[in-house]
Motif scaffolding. Structure first.
Motif, PDB file in Angstrom:
ATOM      1  N   LYS B 202      15.422  -4.619  41.308  1.00 13.04           N
ATOM      2  CA  LYS B 202      14.384  -3.627  41.612  1.00 13.04           C
ATOM      3  C   LYS B 202      13.576  -3.289  40.364  1.00 13.04           C
ATOM      4  CE  LYS B 202      17.476  -1.086  44.312  1.00 13.04           C
ATOM      5  NZ  LYS B 202      17.930   0.218  44.716  1.00 13.04           N
ATOM      6  N   GLU B 203      14.309  -3.157  39.250  1.00  9.58           N
ATOM      7  CA  GLU B 203      13.617  -2.804  38.010  1.00  9.58           C
ATOM      8  C   GLU B 203      12.600  -3.870  37.618  1.00  9.58           C
ATOM      9  OE1 GLU B 203      17.020  -2.188  35.598  1.00  9.58           O
ATOM     10  OE2 GLU B 203      17.411  -0.255  36.543  1.00  9.58           O
ATOM     11  N   ALA B 204      12.941  -5.124  37.941  1.00  7.07           N
ATOM     12  CA  ALA B 204      11.980  -6.193  37.671  1.00  7.07           C
ATOM     13  C   ALA B 204      10.694  -5.935  38.442  1.00  7.07           C
ATOM     14  CB  ALA B 204      12.580  -7.537  38.062  1.00  7.07           C
ATOM     15  N   VAL B 219      11.358  -6.212  47.857  1.00  6.64           N
ATOM     16  CA  VAL B 219      12.576  -6.544  47.116  1.00  6.64           C
ATOM     17  C   VAL B 219      13.817  -6.072  47.863  1.00  6.64           C
ATOM     18  CG1 VAL B 219      13.817  -6.280  44.955  1.00  6.64           C
ATOM     19  CG2 VAL B 219      11.322  -6.441  44.945  1.00  6.64           C
ATOM     20  N   THR B 220      13.926  -4.755  48.050  1.00  5.20           N
ATOM     21  CA  THR B 220      15.170  -4.214  48.596  1.00  5.20           C
ATOM     22  C   THR B 220      15.456  -4.748  49.989  1.00  5.20           C
ATOM     23  OG1 THR B 220      14.574  -2.218  47.402  1.00  5.20           O
ATOM     24  CG2 THR B 220      16.456  -2.086  48.858  1.00  5.20           C
ATOM     25  N   VAL B 221      14.465  -4.628  50.874  1.00  3.74           N
ATOM     26  CA  VAL B 221      14.680  -5.031  52.259  1.00  3.74           C
ATOM     27  C   VAL B 221      14.924  -6.526  52.340  1.00  3.74           C
ATOM     28  CG1 VAL B 221      13.592  -5.260  54.501  1.00  3.74           C
ATOM     29  CG2 VAL B 221      13.435  -3.115  53.266  1.00  3.74           C
ATOM     30  N   ARG B 222      14.142  -7.296  51.592  1.00  5.73           N
ATOM     31  CA  ARG B 222      14.297  -8.737  51.669  1.00  5.73           C
ATOM     32  C   ARG B 222      15.647  -9.176  51.120  1.00  5.73           C
ATOM     33  NH1 ARG B 222       8.769 -11.708  50.847  1.00  5.73           N
ATOM     34  NH2 ARG B 222       8.262 -10.209  52.456  1.00  5.73           N
ATOM     35  N   TYR B 223      16.090  -8.468  50.085  1.00  4.60           N
ATOM     36  CA  TYR B 223      17.379  -8.800  49.490  1.00  4.60           C
ATOM     37  C   TYR B 223      18.519  -8.475  50.444  1.00  4.60           C
ATOM     38  CZ  TYR B 223      20.187  -9.793  45.376  1.00  4.60           C
ATOM     39  OH  TYR B 223      21.033 -10.375  44.478  1.00  4.60           O
ATOM     40  N   GLY B 224      18.397  -7.358  51.143  1.00  7.40           N
ATOM     41  CA  GLY B 224      19.515  -6.916  51.970  1.00  7.40           C
ATOM     42  C   GLY B 224      19.384  -7.240  53.434  1.00  7.40           C
ATOM     43  N   VAL B 225      18.409  -8.067  53.812  1.00  6.12           N
ATOM     44  CA  VAL B 225      18.095  -8.223  55.233  1.00  6.12           C
ATOM     45  C   VAL B 225      19.278  -8.755  56.027  1.00  6.12           C
ATOM     46  CG1 VAL B 225      17.093 -10.525  55.061  1.00  6.12           C
ATOM     47  CG2 VAL B 225      16.332  -8.992  56.853  1.00  6.12           C
ATOM     48  N   ARG B 226      20.054  -9.649  55.430  1.00  8.27           N
ATOM     49  CA  ARG B 226      21.164 -10.223  56.186  1.00  8.27           C
ATOM     50  C   ARG B 226      22.254  -9.183  56.405  1.00  8.27           C
ATOM     51  NH1 ARG B 226      22.455 -15.330  53.242  1.00  8.27           N
ATOM     52  NH2 ARG B 226      20.447 -16.227  52.713  1.00  8.27           N
ATOM     53  N   GLY B 227      22.517  -8.402  55.365  1.00  8.60           N
ATOM     54  CA  GLY B 227      23.507  -7.345  55.529  1.00  8.60           C
ATOM     55  C   GLY B 227      23.070  -6.341  56.565  1.00  8.60           C
ATOM     56  N   MET B 228      21.744  -6.112  56.637  1.00 13.48           N
ATOM     57  CA  MET B 228      21.243  -5.148  57.608  1.00 13.48           C
ATOM     58  C   MET B 228      21.370  -5.693  59.028  1.00 13.48           C
ATOM     59  SD  MET B 228      18.201  -3.224  55.621  1.00 13.48           S
ATOM     60  CE  MET B 228      17.090  -4.527  55.837  1.00 13.48           C
TER      61      MET B 228
END
Lengths: 280, 320
Positions: B202-204, B219-228
């Protein structure tokens, strides 16, 4: 590459932030509103008689749900007595012996399936194996149904919590000649906080369950005398009283709802404090 | 001969109870096998209990809309449809809402807000479903019949979905109550997923000059989409089999209608309402078969979740 001007991006950001905050606030306040409404309608019903007296006839004020409170405690206690040791043993197997075995994988899958099983199916299953053959609804059947719901929860948390205990601890114990079972007990002591949390969460989950009791323990307007007959309990009472046309029964249902909600939330809060102990 | 004997006796002296460990292992393994037996027994008993109905109606049970205990004609269509419709409404409302609340808690709210609110939402996920049922029946149903349903039929009444008298109860109400019930559950799982996104990533984004919304979305949503997606599957499993929150407000009606205002039933609510009163063997058998259908539905969802999470674990090195 086309770039949007900074002001547009900042405006979009602001708008989304405002909308998200508002939506979050709305969702959270709707949930909190439910709790408040239960407290507001439930509190007036909680007089001393509620905790000490048997239910009166419909339409007549007074009376209480002491039998149902006692029955729920008895059912939950009996379920815990069965569900916690069995669940913990299975959890120990999964974490200590079955980590990479085929049996372990199969059991783990079954634990997940049972965890996702609708509680009414558990009630249906117990009805076919304990109510039909013994020709009658009983507290035993109710307690077994609740225990079946606890089993996978306890097994899963036991496995998870034991897996968090460093291997070095067990290896140290085994190295000085401690038998495997004693080494596992040491791991248990290390994971104590998490295990208590798991058990409390399972108890909290089970004490608010209605569906598995509907056709196992059923309900009863009398004191719970024996586990081999129908046992009164709060949740089925709520269901029956809420669906009745009598105002005082409905008021009692609100009181019982508040009681169950408070008990479940307190148990969950307690569980959280033990979980924090683990982290420390 | 004597030396061999001495060797065999030696471990006995050092370990006075060599049966302790095999016993311990056997005991735990037996408890573990109990789970396999249970899962098998549940399936077996459900099939066993529905033989009468299976023999009489065959596969047409699944799409027959009959439900007549007097003539002994049963079909699961209205229950299956009710289950699917209420679950769909619940997921359509709860998933976006959970996503927004989880993003709010992880990305927008200051720690002084997000910590207690996050904890409160985790607590709310433990509230028993019968509480939602009570609240639904006595508080939300009147609100629906007085405000929401008249409003919907006034503005969207040209759609068959929103026709009919505003009774308050019905499929739409049941779906909304169900949404409220699974909302804290999905939210707390999603929050855990979003919290696992490494701050460095995220900081990037922030370092490139992105705004909070851009970081959240890209960033956040795309990174965690599978977990969601996993979180949603867990919520789906809960919604499909939920009994009490639905039973209070769905109306218990086996007619198949076109309007969301119609009273209907779900598999779980039909079981809760009718099972204890059913005496006729065929009636009971039909209800058990409904249970079997529900079991297979949740089993399919579980299997899907299992495969999905395995998939996640395997690709964990490349992101969440």
């Amino acid at each position: 590459m086309r770039r949007r001007p900074a002001r547009g991006r900042k405006l979009a950001d602001l708008a989304v932030r405002a909308a998200a905050s508002l939506a979050a606030l709305l969702g959270i306040s709707a949930l909190v509103l439910i709790l408040f409404e239960v407290a507001r309608r439930g509190l007036p019903a909680l007089d001393p008689a509620f905790f000490t007296a048997l239910p009166g006839p419909p339409g007549v004020a007074g009376g209480g749900l002491a039998n149902a409170i006692l029955g729920t405690l008895a059912l939950t206690f009996a379920a815990t007595l069965v569900g916690v040791p069995l669940g913990m043993l299975a959890g120990v197997y999964l974490s200590e012996f079955g980590r990479d075995t085929r049996l372990g994988a199969a059991v783990r899958f079954c634990v997940n399936v049972l965890m996702g099983l609708p509680s009414i199916i558990v009630g249906l299953f117990v009805w076919t194996v304990l109510v039909v053959p013994f020709r009658g609804f009983s507290g035993h059947a109710g307690a077994v149904a609740l225990a079946l719901i606890m089993l996978p929860v306890v097994a899963r948390t036991t496995e998870d919590m034991l897996s968090l205990v460093p291997h070095a601890l067990r290896e140290g114990a085994l190295a000085v000649g401690t038998p495997r079972w004693r080494a596992t007990l040491i791991a248990f002591r290390a994971a104590r906080g998490g295990l208590i949390t798991g058990v409390l969460l399972a108890v909290a989950r089970v004490s608010g369950e209605t569906a598995p009791l509907l056709f196992t323990a059923l309900n009863s307007p009398f004191w719970p005398r024996s586990m081999s007959e129908p046992v009164s309990n709060l949740t089925v009472t709520i269901f029956q009283y809420a669906m009745s046309p009598y105002a005082d029964w409905q008021a009692k249902a609100w009181g019982a709802s508040l009681l169950i909600m408070a008990a479940v939330l307190t148990t969950s809060l307690l569980a959280r404090t033990f979980a924090r102990e683990r982290v420390r | 001969m004597t030396t061999r004997h001495a060797h065999a006796a030696e471990p006995d002296r050092r370990r006075p109870r060599p049966w302790g460990d095999p016993l311990f292992r056997g005991l735990t393994a037996a408890a573990a096998v109990l789970f396999l037996a249970l899962a098998a027994a549940i399936l077996l008993e459900l099939v066993n209990g529905s033989t009468l109905s299976l023999a009489k109606f065959g596969p047409s049970f699944l799409w027959s809309s009959a439900w007549n205990p007097v003539t002994g004609d049963f079909g699961a269509l209205s229950s299956i449809a009710g289950t699917l419709i209420t679950t769909a409404i619940a997921m359509a409302l709860a998933v976006p809402m959970s996503l927004v609340i989880a993003l709010f808690l992880v990305e927008l709210a200051p720690p002084a807000v997000s910590k207690p609110v996050g904890a409160a939402i985790e607590l709310l996920a433990a509230v028993p479903s019968i509480i939602y049922g009570m609240w639904g029946l006595f508080v939300f149903v009147p609100f629906m019949s007085d405000h929401v349903q008249p409003f919907l039929s006034a503005h969207l009444g040209f759609l068959p979905l929103f026709k009919g008298p505003p009774m308050g109860i019905g499929l739409l109400t049941a779906g909304i109550i169900l949404a409220l019930m699974i909302l804290p559950f999905i939210t707390s799982v999603m929050r855990d997923v979003l919290r696992m996104v490494p701050p460095v990533v995220k900081e990037a984004g922030y370092g490139m000059g992105s705004t909070v919304w851009e970081v959240a979305r890209k960033v956040t949503v795309r990174y965690g989409v599978r977990g969601m997606v996993g979180a949603c599957l867990l919520g789906l499993g809960r919604a499909v089999g939920e009994t009490m929150a639905v039973t209070f407000v769905i109306g218990n009606n086996h007619r198949v209608g076109t309007s969301l205002f119609d009273a209907g039933n779900s598999i779980a609510s039909a079981l809760a309402n009718e099972f204890a009163e059913a005496a006729d063997p065929l009636y009971l058998s039909a209800l058990v078969e409904l249970g079997l259908v529900l079991f297979l539905m949740t089993f399919a969802i579980q299997g899907l979740t299992h495969v999905w999470i395995r998939h996640l674990e395997r690709s964990a090195g490349r992101g969440l």
